[in-house]
Enzyme design. Structure first.
Site, PDB file in Angstrom:
ATOM      1  N   ASP A 175     -50.940  -3.097  20.180  1.00 33.93           N
ATOM      2  CA  ASP A 175     -49.966  -3.115  19.090  1.00 33.93           C
ATOM      3  C   ASP A 175     -49.270  -1.756  19.081  1.00 33.93           C
ATOM      4  OD1 ASP A 175     -51.379  -5.465  18.643  1.00 33.93           O
ATOM      5  OD2 ASP A 175     -51.343  -5.257  16.459  1.00 33.93           O
TER       6      ASP A 175
ATOM      7  N   LYS B 218     -43.901  -7.506  15.598  1.00 36.39           N
ATOM      8  CA  LYS B 218     -44.776  -7.311  14.430  1.00 36.39           C
ATOM      9  C   LYS B 218     -44.037  -6.497  13.392  1.00 36.39           C
ATOM     10  CE  LYS B 218     -49.221  -5.038  13.385  1.00 36.39           C
ATOM     11  NZ  LYS B 218     -50.428  -4.396  13.957  1.00 36.39           N
TER      12      LYS B 218
ATOM     13  N   LYS C 143     -45.918 -11.411  14.246  1.00 33.75           N
ATOM     14  CA  LYS C 143     -47.081 -10.986  13.470  1.00 33.75           C
ATOM     15  C   LYS C 143     -46.641 -10.211  12.240  1.00 33.75           C
ATOM     16  CE  LYS C 143     -51.250  -8.096  13.586  1.00 33.75           C
ATOM     17  NZ  LYS C 143     -52.115  -7.209  14.395  1.00 33.75           N
TER      18      LYS C 143
END
Lengths: 315, 483
Positions: free
Chosen positions: A151, A215, A251
């Site tokens: 991430d 995300k 996300k």
């Protein structure tokens, strides 16, 4: 890399690509998200949504105070969210800082959670303010320790100053580093990008650069995964699929604390991107407190009453 | 995982236990419910279930209602201070809010519109109209309409079936605030919320005769329009009936406002925010089953984005949830009557016959009740009937243009002029286009937004006068001038 044939890696082509995107009208996007929040999800649909949401949680601990003990407890919970009910699915992944990746991987394997991924936040998370060699080393450490998902944060300063090619190249380099070893999630920190136009632009930039997931947030900045921001990102992945026949995941992370919020997210996925995205491989929810609320709502559906919080574990 | 394989929303029906519908209704005259003589059924258009029997007012009932309204005007309402009148309006507004759920359920049962819309749009807006006009009641001298304005006296008001309670509020709230008393006739297929409103008048202890409600069909409406005891006529409905009313009142001293049909253009320029424009198109034509006089029934698309927009629009239309109006997740409910359904079918068939391409969203329609799937027609030109006539249903005609001026010309090439929509991210274009468009209401980057403070009304065959805001207030006052 081919960048799906959308850009050739030059600044001019990137500018052209981003310039071709239509704008986002804030009032309209807010209104659409608010309307979808009125969907009433009951009985069998609610049950399905709760289990699906559990399977999509990236169970997260990102604190300075994280210790191996804390991370091991989290991992056990990730595999068996409720030790008394084996019908409950495991979560999608655990999400930790990169120095905890090895601990998490080892413990997950130990407790029967080989199927649960380990996501490492990377590239000088959460601010993204470091040199590229540091960001690369940060990512390499996580990969070497066994992370299956990276991430990464984008450099918001570069993005806001208009250095899109700089942001693009960072993502490309991290993408190359991940190779086939790990999925790449690109964090925008939408609370710092502020406008929906920026969110849309960042989404298309990251997708062309090779993100597997886009995300919203680090969880360290508010506002984070607001419904309209997620809506704009879901529209982006839907449109990107039209362009490339490739489905990119989304996300949301930060601020999704209860079942109601999680179900609203699933409604957005269903009605904006489409039901194809209703799978942990294309939609994850970054959260920590959410999991217990999902478990309690699940118990309530079985038992007909709200249980005391003492019946869910605090790990 | 749970039982469904996909995220099909389980039924989430609103309970109808909150309303009690009487088997038979009378009229509300002089503060009391009086029995009717003849009756006709009112049905739930989603199921064809007969909900109740509605009274058909003849000459005697209309006379009685006008007499009661006149008496209330001369003895009570015209003598009362604006401040006192305002108190009653505030009280009505609060009761509407308190009983909002009851009104929403009843509106949905009688009209067929989704509960989400009656709950989130119709009823809150109706209450807002009473709140807004309550505030004006004691400030009429400061409305910029002159200091020597007077109410007309008795207003005769005839309202349509598409927004039954909301149209009642648009009519009654300004009339009462300005000091008039009223005789109101709801549409024959949707009388129930007006009759429930009569109960609210009693609950608010509104002086007897200030609001009178007579039910019936067009013949009752004609009795009101032609009644010599009425000083002002306010009508919302079809252009056809509007013309009849205009002719009828022309030789009389009656004031008149008409809010009639429309064939609004929703113009999408190439630089629009496409996803929000898609929402605006959907909201423009499929809101309230397209039973909206200001519906964006002509989509006027810049040709270079037409393919992209139509592709996205079709995908979006496939997500529209058509079905049980009482389900909280329903987006498109039932067509209000069989008669209206036949009209929509007839006009759509003319589109087929004239060579337009029909596309309807794939959705399962219930077997009972009146239904029409969300539909678009492409390949439309100005010369197609469905580009000119008001369909008043969930049917969108799509036209294209090459240059901004051509878009405006097509938008204005209609006998109507109620509303229009402009979609562009370019501010200068929005201002330019809005100055060119001949329509009473113009929305930029949104559609079908209503507010009591904003005047609403049309150009050309779309009507006379405005409702809402100070402009709407002036329609219920005489001696309006600028001093």
């Amino acid at each position: 890399m081919s960048f799906y044939g959308l850009v050739d890696g030059s600044e001019a082509s990137l500018k052209n690509y981003l310039g071709s995107l239509s704008g986002v009208d804030q009032v309209g996007a807010d209104e659409r998200a608010a309307m979808l929040a009125t969907r009433s999800i009951k009985t069998t649909s609610k049950r399905w949504a709760i289990d699906t949401a559990i399977s999509m949680v990236d169970l997260t601990t990102l604190e300075g105070a994280d210790t191996p003990g804390k991370v091991q407890a989290l991992c056990t919970k990730a595999v068996r969210p409720d030790p008394t009910d084996s019908s409950i699915p495991s979560v999608g992944a655990v999400c930790v800082y990169n120095d905890m990746v090895a601990v998490a991987r080892k413990h997950l394997d130990l407790v029967g959670g080989a199927h649960v991924g380990v996501a490492a936040v990377s590239t000088a998370f959460p601010s993204g303010r470091a040199s590229m060699p540091v960001k690369i080393q940060d990512t390499r450490d996580a990969l070497d320790a066994g992370a299956s998902e990276i991430d990464m944060v984008i450099d918001r300063g570069a993005f806001l100053s208009g250095d899109y090619i700089g942001v693009f190249n960072e993502i490309v380099q991290i993408r190359e580093l991940c190779g086939t070893r790990a999925h790449l999630k690109v964090i925008f920190e939408t609370g710092e990008l502020v406008t929906y136009d920026n969110v849309r632009k960042a989404s298309f930039l990251a997708m062309a650069a090779g993100a597997d997931f886009i995300k919203t947030s680090t969880g360290k900045v508010a506002p984070a995964a607001t419904a309209p921001v997620v809506l704009v990102m879901l529209e982006a992945v839907r449109d990107f699929y039209q362009m490339t026949q490739t489905r990119i995941g989304v996300k949301p992370a930060g601020g999704i604390r209860n079942t109601k919020d999680a179900i609203k997210q699933l409604v957005l996925v269903n009605e904006i991107a489409g039901p194809e995205w209703l799978t942990p491989s294309l939609f994850r929810i970054g959260a920590s407190a959410l999991l217990n609320d999902l478990l309690m709502q699940r118990m309530k559906m079985d038992d007909g009453y709200y249980a005391s919080p003492a019946y869910v574990t605090i790990d | 995982m749970g039982s469904p394989v996909s995220f099909d929303y389980a039924p989430a029906p609103e309970s109808r236990a909150v309303v009690s519908i009487k088997p038979k209704y009378g009229h509300f005259i002089g503060g009391k419910f009086v029995a009717g003589s003849k009756h006709f059924p009112t049905i739930n258009p989603a199921t064809e279930e007969v909900l109740s029997q509605i009274a058909l007012a003849g000459k005697a009932e209309v006379d009685a209602a006008v007499k009661a309204a006149r008496k209330a005007y001369t003895t009570t309402w015209s003598k009362m201070s604006g401040k006192e009148r305002g108190k009653y309006l505030f009280r009505i507004a609060r009761i509407l809010q308190e009983r909002a759920r009851e009104f929403a359920v009843l509106e949905t049962l009688d009209n067929g519109k989704p509960i989400r819309e009656s709950r989130d749009v119709d009823i809150p807006l109706a209450a807002a109209h009473f709140f807004y006009h309550a505030g004006w009641a004691d400030k009429l001298e400061f409305a910029g309409l002159g200091t020597s304005t007077k109410p007309h006296g008795v207003a005769g008001q005839i309202i349509p079936w598409n927004f039954p309670l909301l149209m009642l509020a648009w009519k009654i709230a300004p009339a009462l605030a300005a000091g008039n008393t009223v005789v109101l006739k709801p549409a024959e297929s949707t009388s129930l919320t007006a009759l429930l409103f009569a109960e609210v008048c009693q609950q608010a202890e509104l002086p007897a005769g200030v609001v009178n409600i007579v039910t019936g069909d067009g013949s009752t409406g004609a009795l009101i329009v032609n009644h010599p005891g009425i000083d002002k006529i306010a009508f919302t409905g079809s252009t056809e009936v509007g013309k009849i009313i205009a002719r009828a009142v022309a030789p009389t001293p009656k004031s008149v406002t008409l809010e009639l049909g429309g064939k609004a253009a929703n113009i999408i320029f190439e630089d629009a925010a496409i996803d929000e424009a898609i929402e605006g198109i959907v909201n423009g034509i499929f809101f309230n089953q397209g039973h909206v006089c200001c519906a964006g029934s002509r989509l006027i698309l810049q040709e270079n984005i037409a393919e992209e927009v139509l592709d996205k629009l079709k995908k979006r239309m496939s997500k529209i949830r058509v079905g049980d109006p009482m389900d909280k997740n329903t987006d498109l409910g039932a067509i209000n009557s069989k008669e209206q359904l036949l009209k929509i079918r007839e006009l759509s068939a003319s589109g087929d016959a004239e060579g337009a391409q029909r596309w309807s969203a794939p959705c399962e329609l219930p077997t009972k009740g009146f239904w029409f799937a969300p539909t678009i027609f492409t390949g439309i030109t100005q010369s197609h009937r469905i580009a000119r006539e008001e369909i008043f249903g969930p049917v969108l005609s799509v036209l294209t243009f090459r240059t901004p001026q051509e878009g405006i010309d097509k938008a204005n090439n209609t006998p109507f002029g109620l509303s229009a929509g402009i979609w562009s991210e370019k501010g200068s274009r929005i201002f330019w286009a809005s100055q060119q468009l001949r329509a009473g209401v113009i929305w930029a980057n949104t559609f079908n937004k209503f507010d009591p403070t904003s005047p609403f009304g049309g150009y050309k065959e779309s009507g006379w006068g405005r409702e809402g805001g100070r402009h709407g207030l002036s329609a219920y006052l005489k001696g309006v001038g600028h001093e």
